[in-house]
Design an enzyme around this catalytic site. Structure first.
Site, PDB file in Angstrom:
ATOM      1  N   ASN A   1       0.833  -1.280   0.092  1.00  0.00           N
ATOM      2  CA  ASN A   1      -0.047   0.073  -0.122  1.00  0.00           C
ATOM      3  C   ASN A   1       0.999   1.219   0.078  1.00  0.00           C
ATOM      4  OD1 ASN A   1      -1.834   2.149   0.436  1.00  0.00           O
ATOM      5  ND2 ASN A   1      -2.080   1.477   2.845  1.00  0.00           N
TER       6      ASN A   1
ATOM      7  N   LYS B   1       0.020   4.334  -0.254  1.00  0.00           N
ATOM      8  CA  LYS B   1      -0.560   5.410   0.254  1.00  0.00           C
ATOM      9  C   LYS B   1      -0.201   6.655  -0.416  1.00  0.00           C
ATOM     10  CE  LYS B   1      -0.014   3.262   4.883  1.00  0.00           C
ATOM     11  NZ  LYS B   1       0.257   3.639   6.368  1.00  0.00           N
TER      12      LYS B   1
ATOM     13  N   HIS C   1      -9.326   1.235   4.907  1.00  0.00           N
ATOM     14  CA  HIS C   1      -8.081   1.246   5.559  1.00  0.00           C
ATOM     15  C   HIS C   1      -8.212   2.294   6.586  1.00  0.00           C
ATOM     16  CE1 HIS C   1      -3.917   2.681   6.454  1.00  0.00           C
ATOM     17  NE2 HIS C   1      -3.673   1.400   5.837  1.00  0.00           N
TER      18      HIS C   1
ATOM     19  N   GLU D   1      -6.708   4.635   7.956  1.00  0.00           N
ATOM     20  CA  GLU D   1      -6.434   6.079   7.725  1.00  0.00           C
ATOM     21  C   GLU D   1      -7.612   6.751   6.925  1.00  0.00           C
ATOM     22  OE1 GLU D   1      -2.834   5.643   5.417  1.00  0.00           O
ATOM     23  OE2 GLU D   1      -1.874   5.083   7.638  1.00  0.00           O
TER      24      GLU D   1
ATOM     25  N   GLU E   1      -5.088  -4.667  10.485  1.00  0.00           N
ATOM     26  CA  GLU E   1      -4.094  -3.958  10.902  1.00  0.00           C
ATOM     27  C   GLU E   1      -4.464  -3.178  12.226  1.00  0.00           C
ATOM     28  OE1 GLU E   1      -2.167  -2.714   6.753  1.00  0.00           O
ATOM     29  OE2 GLU E   1      -3.793  -1.416   7.063  1.00  0.00           O
TER      30      GLU E   1
ATOM     31  N   GLY F   1       2.792   2.303  10.681  1.00  0.00           N
ATOM     32  CA  GLY F   1       3.672   3.319  10.530  1.00  0.00           C
ATOM     33  C   GLY F   1       4.419   4.102  11.957  1.00  0.00           C
TER      34      GLY F   1
ATOM     35  N   SER G   1       3.612  -1.902  10.216  1.00  0.00           N
ATOM     36  CA  SER G   1       5.220  -1.957  10.647  1.00  0.00           C
ATOM     37  C   SER G   1       5.614  -3.325  10.069  1.00  0.00           C
ATOM     38  CB  SER G   1       5.449  -1.776  11.826  1.00  0.00           C
ATOM     39  OG  SER G   1       5.273  -0.148  12.273  1.00  0.00           O
TER      40      SER G   1
END
Ligand code: PGA
Length: 244
Positions: free
Chosen positions: A4, A6, A90, A92, A162, A168, A208
């Site tokens: 991904n 992003k 996701h 985010e 996730e 991250g 991560s």
């Protein structure tokens, strides 16, 4: 093994990535490899992976086919660009763009309607984990975001677990923590769609993931693959994850 990207890379950077990545992982036969660049790079990415086993996905998908939805990109548009997958829900998107379980379900249904394989993301936030609510959060996301699919639709999705606190941050869930969450998700799948569906569904871990922790994560039978953010931006590092 999914990457991904992003909001990183231009089309030129996409081409440069695949020049290096293709010889390292372009013919990987032990797994499916999917890279999800920004929408503006889909065409360049699809062109760059021709003749390889690498597939390309979008990072989001509109729930409608077309219409007055400024800023959205629809399934037929993503398909026409040559992509085969779409990430949905996701964290985010949930955190910054008001994505809810309800819109996750609608986007997942749209992906399926237009022939794209959805990678549906679930995961708890740090405060939810610390409050002992991980399983309840995952159950709620499953119930409202996934359980509304038909069994035929469900058979075509990939789930990505996730944990938000691991994305991250450099804090990977331990393989055991991830496997526990995967087991909890698979348990819901078994209740709703039956044992065969629970055995068959692929559940990816994301948060991560790096070349040096992929092997221990993948050693867990519960973990069927990984969804990689930061480490998928570098061709050598993502290739070493793919070839773990
Ligand atoms: P990360 O992101 O690998 O950079 O933690 C994972 C993701 O958000 O999919």
């Amino acid at each position: 093994m999914a990457g991904n990207w992003k909001m990183y890379k231009t089309p030129a950077e996409t081409i440069a990535f695949f020049e290096k990545f293709r010889p390292l992982a372009g013919q990987a036969a032990h797994c499916e490899v999917v890279i999800c660049p920004p929408f503006t790079n889909l065409a360049a990415a699809v062109e760059a992976v021709k003749g390889t086993r690498i597939q390309i996905g979008a990072q989001n998908i509109a729930w409608a086919k077309e219409g007055a939805f400024t800023g959205e990109i629809s399934g037929p548009m993503i398909r026409a660009a040559g992509a085969t997958h779409a990430i949905v829900g996701h964290s985010e998107r949930r955190q910054y763009f008001s994505e809810t379980d309800e819109t996750v379900l609608k986007r997942t249904q749209a992906a399926l309607e237009f022939g794209l394989a959805p990678i549906v993301c679930v995961g708890e936030r740090l405060e939810e984990r610390e409050a002992g609510k991980t399983e309840a959060v995952l159950a709620g996301q499953f119930e409202k975001g996934i359980a509304g699919l038909t069994p035929q639709q469900f058979a075509k999705i990939v789930i990505a677990y996730e944990p938000v606190w691991a994305i991250g941050t450099g804090k990977t869930a331990t393989p055991e923590i991830a496997a526990d969450a995967h087991r909890a998700i698979r348990g819901r799948v078994r209740e709703k769609f039956g044992a065969a569906a629970a055995d068959a569904v692929r559940i990816l871990y994301g948060g991560s993931v790096k070349p040096d922790n992929t092997r221990t994560l993948m050693a867990q039978p519960e973990i069927d693959g990984v969804l990689v953010g930061g480490a998928s931006l570098d061709p050598v590092s993502f290739a070493s994850i793919v070839n773990f």
